[in-house]
Design an enzyme around this catalytic site. Structure first.
Site, PDB file in Angstrom:
ATOM      1  N   TYR A  59       8.041   5.885 -10.402  1.00 31.18           N
ATOM      2  CA  TYR A  59       6.614   5.549 -10.527  1.00 31.18           C
ATOM      3  C   TYR A  59       5.912   5.775  -9.189  1.00 31.18           C
ATOM      4  O   TYR A  59       4.899   6.482  -9.112  1.00 31.18           O
ATOM      5  CB  TYR A  59       6.457   4.086 -10.968  1.00 31.18           C
ATOM      6  CG  TYR A  59       5.066   3.534 -10.729  1.00 31.18           C
ATOM      7  CD1 TYR A  59       3.964   4.043 -11.406  1.00 31.18           C
ATOM      8  CD2 TYR A  59       4.837   2.515  -9.792  1.00 31.18           C
ATOM      9  CE1 TYR A  59       2.674   3.554 -11.172  1.00 31.18           C
ATOM     10  CE2 TYR A  59       3.556   2.021  -9.557  1.00 31.18           C
ATOM     11  CZ  TYR A  59       2.482   2.549 -10.251  1.00 31.18           C
ATOM     12  OH  TYR A  59       1.215   2.070 -10.012  1.00 31.18           O
ATOM     13  N   LYS A 110       2.965   8.536  -8.146  1.00 31.04           N
ATOM     14  CA  LYS A 110       1.643   8.158  -7.620  1.00 31.04           C
ATOM     15  C   LYS A 110       1.438   8.791  -6.244  1.00 31.04           C
ATOM     16  O   LYS A 110       0.343   9.259  -5.921  1.00 31.04           O
ATOM     17  CB  LYS A 110       1.513   6.630  -7.523  1.00 31.04           C
ATOM     18  CG  LYS A 110       1.461   5.888  -8.839  1.00 31.04           C
ATOM     19  CD  LYS A 110       0.284   6.254  -9.719  1.00 31.04           C
ATOM     20  CE  LYS A 110      -1.035   5.763  -9.191  1.00 31.04           C
ATOM     21  NZ  LYS A 110      -2.149   6.037 -10.159  1.00 31.04           N
ATOM     22  N   THR A 148      -1.644   2.904  -5.582  1.00 29.99           N
ATOM     23  CA  THR A 148      -0.879   1.666  -5.403  1.00 29.99           C
ATOM     24  C   THR A 148      -0.312   1.550  -3.991  1.00 29.99           C
ATOM     25  O   THR A 148      -0.086   2.571  -3.324  1.00 29.99           O
ATOM     26  CB  THR A 148       0.282   1.652  -6.429  1.00 29.99           C
ATOM     27  OG1 THR A 148       1.193   0.624  -6.088  1.00 29.99           O
ATOM     28  CG2 THR A 148       1.064   2.963  -6.440  1.00 29.99           C
ATOM     29  N   ASP A 149      -0.034   0.312  -3.586  1.00 30.65           N
ATOM     30  CA  ASP A 149       0.645   0.101  -2.291  1.00 30.65           C
ATOM     31  C   ASP A 149       2.110   0.536  -2.353  1.00 30.65           C
ATOM     32  O   ASP A 149       2.769   0.667  -1.324  1.00 30.65           O
ATOM     33  CB  ASP A 149       0.543  -1.381  -1.874  1.00 30.65           C
ATOM     34  CG  ASP A 149       1.168  -2.356  -2.876  1.00 30.65           C
ATOM     35  OD1 ASP A 149       1.640  -1.928  -3.952  1.00 30.65           O
ATOM     36  OD2 ASP A 149       1.179  -3.570  -2.587  1.00 30.65           O
ATOM     37  N   GLU A 150       2.630   0.762  -3.585  1.00 31.26           N
ATOM     38  CA  GLU A 150       4.067   1.073  -3.720  1.00 31.26           C
ATOM     39  C   GLU A 150       4.423   2.430  -3.111  1.00 31.26           C
ATOM     40  O   GLU A 150       5.583   2.717  -2.868  1.00 31.26           O
ATOM     41  CB  GLU A 150       4.500   1.002  -5.189  1.00 31.26           C
ATOM     42  CG  GLU A 150       4.235  -0.377  -5.743  1.00 31.26           C
ATOM     43  CD  GLU A 150       4.866  -0.663  -7.092  1.00 31.26           C
ATOM     44  OE1 GLU A 150       5.897  -0.057  -7.419  1.00 31.26           O
ATOM     45  OE2 GLU A 150       4.304  -1.514  -7.811  1.00 31.26           O
TER      46      GLU A 150
HETATM   47  P1  NAD Z   1      -2.180   0.313 -17.608  1.00 29.99           P
HETATM   48  O1  NAD Z   1      -0.797   0.810 -17.835  1.00 29.99           O
HETATM   49  O2  NAD Z   1      -2.578  -1.042 -18.075  1.00 29.99           O
HETATM   50  O3  NAD Z   1      -3.247   1.333 -18.243  1.00 29.99           O
HETATM   51  C1  NAD Z   1      -3.119   2.712 -18.159  1.00 29.99           C
HETATM   52  C2  NAD Z   1      -4.127   3.307 -19.115  1.00 29.99           C
HETATM   53  O4  NAD Z   1      -4.059   4.741 -18.984  1.00 29.99           O
HETATM   54  C3  NAD Z   1      -3.849   3.000 -20.589  1.00 29.99           C
HETATM   55  O5  NAD Z   1      -5.054   2.661 -21.241  1.00 29.99           O
HETATM   56  C4  NAD Z   1      -3.280   4.297 -21.129  1.00 29.99           C
HETATM   57  O6  NAD Z   1      -3.537   4.481 -22.514  1.00 29.99           O
HETATM   58  C5  NAD Z   1      -4.013   5.318 -20.278  1.00 29.99           C
HETATM   59  N1  NAD Z   1      -3.296   6.605 -20.160  1.00 29.99           N
HETATM   60  C6  NAD Z   1      -1.986   6.775 -19.820  1.00 29.99           C
HETATM   61  N2  NAD Z   1      -1.691   8.087 -19.811  1.00 29.99           N
HETATM   62  C7  NAD Z   1      -2.838   8.753 -20.100  1.00 29.99           C
HETATM   63  C8  NAD Z   1      -3.172  10.119 -20.219  1.00 29.99           C
HETATM   64  N3  NAD Z   1      -2.262  11.061 -20.034  1.00 29.99           N
HETATM   65  N4  NAD Z   1      -4.446  10.450 -20.536  1.00 29.99           N
HETATM   66  C9  NAD Z   1      -5.385   9.491 -20.761  1.00 29.99           C
HETATM   67  N5  NAD Z   1      -5.103   8.175 -20.658  1.00 29.99           N
HETATM   68  C10 NAD Z   1      -3.863   7.815 -20.328  1.00 29.99           C
HETATM   69  O7  NAD Z   1      -2.404   0.462 -16.038  1.00 29.99           O
HETATM   70  P2  NAD Z   1      -3.176  -0.470 -15.020  1.00 29.99           P
HETATM   71  O8  NAD Z   1      -2.298  -1.580 -14.620  1.00 29.99           O
HETATM   72  O9  NAD Z   1      -4.514  -0.748 -15.563  1.00 29.99           O
HETATM   73  O10 NAD Z   1      -3.297   0.510 -13.782  1.00 29.99           O
HETATM   74  C11 NAD Z   1      -4.385   1.402 -13.650  1.00 29.99           C
HETATM   75  C12 NAD Z   1      -4.182   2.249 -12.415  1.00 29.99           C
HETATM   76  O11 NAD Z   1      -4.059   1.397 -11.262  1.00 29.99           O
HETATM   77  C13 NAD Z   1      -2.901   3.090 -12.454  1.00 29.99           C
HETATM   78  O12 NAD Z   1      -3.191   4.342 -11.912  1.00 29.99           O
HETATM   79  C14 NAD Z   1      -1.935   2.325 -11.572  1.00 29.99           C
HETATM   80  O13 NAD Z   1      -1.031   3.209 -10.948  1.00 29.99           O
HETATM   81  C15 NAD Z   1      -2.860   1.690 -10.563  1.00 29.99           C
HETATM   82  N6  NAD Z   1      -2.360   0.421 -10.003  1.00 29.99           N
HETATM   83  C16 NAD Z   1      -2.064  -0.633 -10.821  1.00 29.99           C
HETATM   84  C17 NAD Z   1      -1.626  -1.838 -10.245  1.00 29.99           C
HETATM   85  C18 NAD Z   1      -1.318  -3.046 -11.084  1.00 29.99           C
HETATM   86  O14 NAD Z   1      -0.929  -4.082 -10.539  1.00 29.99           O
HETATM   87  N7  NAD Z   1      -1.499  -3.010 -12.394  1.00 29.99           N
HETATM   88  C19 NAD Z   1      -1.473  -1.946  -8.861  1.00 29.99           C
HETATM   89  C20 NAD Z   1      -1.772  -0.832  -8.079  1.00 29.99           C
HETATM   90  C21 NAD Z   1      -2.241   0.332  -8.658  1.00 29.99           C
HETATM   91  P1  TYD Z   2       5.912  -5.944 -11.908  1.00 29.63           P
HETATM   92  O1  TYD Z   2       4.856  -6.813 -12.513  1.00 29.63           O
HETATM   93  O2  TYD Z   2       6.725  -5.063 -12.814  1.00 29.63           O
HETATM   94  O3  TYD Z   2       5.181  -5.090 -10.773  1.00 29.63           O
HETATM   95  P2  TYD Z   2       5.839  -4.128  -9.616  1.00 29.63           P
HETATM   96  O4  TYD Z   2       7.244  -3.875  -9.926  1.00 29.63           O
HETATM   97  O5  TYD Z   2       4.984  -2.912  -9.764  1.00 29.63           O
HETATM   98  O6  TYD Z   2       5.625  -4.871  -8.341  1.00 29.63           O
HETATM   99  O7  TYD Z   2       6.910  -6.862 -11.095  1.00 29.63           O
HETATM  100  C1  TYD Z   2       6.457  -7.734 -10.078  1.00 29.63           C
HETATM  101  C2  TYD Z   2       7.683  -8.392  -9.480  1.00 29.63           C
HETATM  102  O8  TYD Z   2       8.288  -9.235 -10.465  1.00 29.63           O
HETATM  103  C3  TYD Z   2       8.749  -7.405  -9.062  1.00 29.63           C
HETATM  104  O9  TYD Z   2       9.408  -7.894  -7.894  1.00 29.63           O
HETATM  105  C4  TYD Z   2       9.729  -7.410 -10.223  1.00 29.63           C
HETATM  106  C5  TYD Z   2       9.645  -8.840 -10.723  1.00 29.63           C
HETATM  107  N1  TYD Z   2       9.870  -9.033 -12.173  1.00 29.63           N
HETATM  108  C6  TYD Z   2      10.784 -10.012 -12.603  1.00 29.63           C
HETATM  109  O10 TYD Z   2      11.406 -10.705 -11.786  1.00 29.63           O
HETATM  110  N2  TYD Z   2      10.956 -10.168 -13.947  1.00 29.63           N
HETATM  111  C7  TYD Z   2      10.299  -9.414 -14.875  1.00 29.63           C
HETATM  112  O11 TYD Z   2      10.525  -9.584 -16.098  1.00 29.63           O
HETATM  113  C8  TYD Z   2       9.354  -8.425 -14.409  1.00 29.63           C
HETATM  114  C9  TYD Z   2       8.616  -7.579 -15.377  1.00 29.63           C
HETATM  115  C10 TYD Z   2       9.175  -8.285 -13.045  1.00 29.63           C
END
Ligand code: NAD
Ligand code: TYD
Length: 355
Positions: free
Chosen positions: A160, A164, A134-136
């Site tokens: 989180y 990561k 992630t960019d975070e």
């Molecule tokens: P998500 O939370 O939707 O899915 C995570 C999946 O991992 C789930 O299916 C869960 O059951 C599985 N899981 C969790 N712990 C596990 C374990 N110990 N063993 C096996 N499976 C396990 O997440 P996402 O949004 O699809 O994100 C996927 C990846 O991308 C993550 O690594 C996250 O850090 C990264 N990422 C997500 C975003 C975003 O905007 N969603 C942005 C940047 C990076």
């Molecule tokens: P989120 O989807 O949780 O992603 P991240 O925190 O990883 O960027 O949140 C995106 C942005 O939206 C973040 O600035 C927090 C804000 N947010 C709200 O304002 N209300 C909400 O209920 C949630 C879940 C997030």
């Protein structure tokens, strides 16, 4: 050539979109997922009966399971999505994040290292371990600061992001120390079909459809760089095919928006798509709520490297991507209903004090 890929966390949001893309590309996929609250088996229902798709219910922390899968399927690559992924939950209970994100990634890397030693030198050099991050990990930007590049020092602010960051460092170290061909991608906020409604955009969509309030943290002026999930999955596919081992690639949508911009756009689109809804205008549902502790103000990703070196470019704009996303949530009421039950409801109740 058909490749075999072990995908971890493939029942989650980005992982399931990636599994579907890889099956379209003709690759065989073994999906290892322990199905936490965020894993939804319905996400891959369309692959039922597909002989080139295997679901394995298991945990990345369990080395025996991982070893067995590597021995049985002899993959060409591992793509690691499995993670605890929600910042608010990491503030509430950080331990799971350290366990899955740091320990789990470490164990996968260890098993991948042992497996690669069993391969011929040619196969070991062609093997890939792609760690999705992630960019975070880069921390928070001020309004005038340049977007994150791959040279920006890590400065994670939430449990989180810290977990990561730890796993990214391990993946990098396994390349430098053991020459395991690892790659790390750092992407911005994804949105699109199959995202669990704890994250901003699906939460807004699902609440708005039901006439529930749309909670915006603080002043709503925090900025995120939004990326449509299929564009992200295309980037991951390219990194697997053409990326340089040991390298990091930033992936972003070049789409910086405040949370108020996002909620305004979602509401306007819903007004258009559901003009007969009694909740029009949906913007009347917006409610400002208490801010998240340590809430990062701004993320922005400079994705010049992947654009220049691998020829990737995001295809969707925010409006085209949001339109596709809304259409998907409106057309998939079975999925929507399935996530409205169980753990999700309990979480929403606790977080926002509402039903
Ligand atoms: P998500 O939370 O939707 O899915 C995570 C999946 O991992 C789930 O299916 C869960 O059951 C599985 N899981 C969790 N712990 C596990 C374990 N110990 N063993 C096996 N499976 C396990 O997440 P996402 O949004 O699809 O994100 C996927 C990846 O991308 C993550 O690594 C996250 O850090 C990264 N990422 C997500 C975003 C975003 O905007 N969603 C942005 C940047 C990076
Ligand atoms: P989120 O989807 O949780 O992603 P991240 O925190 O990883 O960027 O949140 C995106 C942005 O939206 C973040 O600035 C927090 C804000 N947010 C709200 O304002 N209300 C909400 O209920 C949630 C879940 C997030």
């Amino acid at each position: 050539m058909k490749r075999t890929i072990i995908v971890t966390g493939g029942a989650g949001f980005i992982g399931s979109n990636f599994v579907l893309l890889e099956r379209l590309r003709g690759n065989r996929v073994i999906n290892l997922d322990c199905l936490t609250y965020a894993g939804n088996i319905l996400n891959l229902r369309g692959l039922e009966g597909d002989p080139d798709y295997v679901f394995v219910h298991g945990n990345i922390c369990d080395r025996d399971t991982v070893r067995q899968l590597l021995e049985q399927y002899r993959p060409d690559a591992i793509v690691n999505f499995a993670a605890e992924s929600h910042v608010d939950r990491s503030i509430d209970s950080p331990e799971d994040f350290v366990q899955t994100n740091v320990v789990g990634t470490f164990r996968l890397l260890e098993e991948a290292r042992e497996y690669s030693m069993s391969l011929s030198p040619k196969a070991a050099a062609a093997f890939r371990f792609l760690h999705v991050s992630t960019d975070e990990v880069y921390g928070s930007l001020g309004p005038q600061e340049q977007a994150f590049t791959e040279q920006t020092p890590y400065a994670p602010n939430s449990p989180y992001a810290a977990s990561k960051a730890g796993s990214d460092h391990l993946a990098r170290a396994y390349y430098h120390t053991y020459r395991l061909p690892t790659l790390v991608t750092n992407c911005s906020n994804n949105y699109g079909p199959r995202q669990f409604p704890e994250k901003l955009i699906p939460l807004l969509i699902m609440n708005a459809i039901q006439g529930k309030s749309l909670p915006i943290y603080g002043d709503g002026l925090n900025v995120r760089d939004w990326l449509y999930v299929e564009d992200h999955c295309e980037a991951l596919h390219l990194v697997l095919e053409k990326g340089k081992p040991g390298q990091m690639y930033n992936v972003g949508g070049r789409c910086e928006k405040t949370n108020l911009d996002i909620v305004g756009t979602v509401c306007a689109l819903l007004d258009e798509l559901c003009p007969d809804s009694s909740f029009v205008p949906h913007s009347s549902l917006i409610t400002f709520v208490k801010d998240r502790p340590g809430h990062d103000r701004r993320y922005a990703v400079d994705c010049s490297r992947i654009e220049k070196e691998l020829g990737w470019k995001a295809k969707q704009t925010l409006s085209s991507g949001l339109k596709k996303t809304l259409d998907w949530y409106l057309d998939n009421s079975e999925w929507v209903d399935s996530v409205k039950t169980g753990a999700y409801r309990n979480w929403v109740k606790r977080q926002y004090n509402m039903d």
